[in-house]
Design an enzyme around this catalytic site. Structure first.
Site, PDB file in Angstrom:
ATOM      1  CG  ASP A   1       8.395  21.996 -24.427  1.00 13.23           C
ATOM      2  OD1 ASP A   1       8.476  23.227 -24.322  1.00 13.23           O
ATOM      3  OD2 ASP A   1       7.545  21.429 -25.140  1.00 13.23           O
TER       4      ASP A   1
ATOM      5  CG  ASP B   1       2.538  24.203 -23.755  1.00  7.88           C
ATOM      6  OD1 ASP B   1       1.795  23.975 -22.793  1.00  7.88           O
ATOM      7  OD2 ASP B   1       3.012  25.331 -23.995  1.00  7.88           O
TER       8      ASP B   1
END
Length: 188
Positions: A11, A13
Site C-alpha cells: 500500500d 499511504d
C-alpha cells in the site's frame, strides 16, 4: 517461460509514506526512511515489488491521475527504485459511476488488481504478501490468497482491531515486515 515469482504488494499511504489525504503535490512526499533498505532487501531476495493503492481522490475529483502519477514518481525517486508494477484504483466508493466499464470494483479489498498484477507480471500469489495499514489491505491479501502484514501506522482507523485480528503478522515498521516475509519464505 519462467516460474511465477513471489511478490510483495505495498500500500502507499501510511505504509511507504505518511498519509496526506488526496495528495497531488509531489513536494509533500516524504518516504519512510526505512523503506529504501527494506525494499532493496526484498528485491535482492527475489521478490517482485508492486504498488497496490486505492486513490479515490481521482474518482472524487480532488486530484487527477497525472497528479497521482507525479506523487508516485517522487516517492520512487526518494526510495531509489522503481516498482515492478503499479496498480491503482481510482474509484470513489460512494459513486458507482466511477466503477470500471465492466462494473466490477477494483478497490481493495477486492483482489482484482492483485490478480491482474499476477497475470501481467507472472507472480505467484500464494508465495506473496501484502503490506498495508488498513483492513482493506488485509482483506485484499486474504481475497487473493496472499499473506497479510499489517503496519500499526494507522491505529486510529475504525477497523484497526479487526485488521489486527485478521492479519498474519502485525508490526510497527517495514524492516520487521520484511524479516517476517523472508522467514515465512524460508519456512515453506
Amino acid at each position: 517461460m519462467s516460474a511465477p515469482a513471489p511478490a510483495v504488494f505495498f500500500d502507499r499511504d501510511d505504509t511507504l509514506m505518511p498519509n496526506v489525504p488526496y495528495l497531488g503535490d509531489p513536494a509533500q512526499v516524504r518516504a519512510d526512511p526505512e523503506a529504501p533498505a527494506t525494499l532493496a532487501r526484498l528485491r535482492a531476495a527475489g521478490f517482485r515489488l508492486v504498488l497496490l493503492s486505492n486513490q479515490s481522490g481521482v474518482g472524487r475529483g480532488y486530484v487527477t491521475r497525472e497528479q497521482v502519477a507525479a506523487v508516485n514518481a517522487e516517492l520512487f525517486r526518494q526510495l531509489g527504485l522503481d516498482f515492478d508494477g503499479v496498480y491503482l484504483c481510482y474509484e470513489d466508493p460512494n459513486n458507482p459511476a466511477t466503477l470500471p466499464a465492466n462494473g466490477v470494483s477494483e478497490r481493495k479489498p477486492s483482489p482484482v488488481l492483485a490478480e491482474r498484477a499476477a497475470a501481467e507480471l507472472g507472480l505467484a500469489l500464494a508465495a506473496s504478501a501484502v503490506v498495508g495499514d488498513r483492513l482493506a489491505d488485509v482483506r485484499c491479501a486474504r481475497n487473493a490468497g496472499m499473506a497479510a502484514v499489517l503496519l500499526t501506522t494507522n491505529p486510529g482507523d475504525r477497523d484497526f482491531e479487526t485488521a489486527r485480528s485478521e492479519a498474519d503478522f502485525v508490526t510497527n515498521g517495514l524492516p520487521a515486515a520484511a524479516d517476517w516475509i523472508l522467514a515465512r519464505r524460508k519456512a515453506k
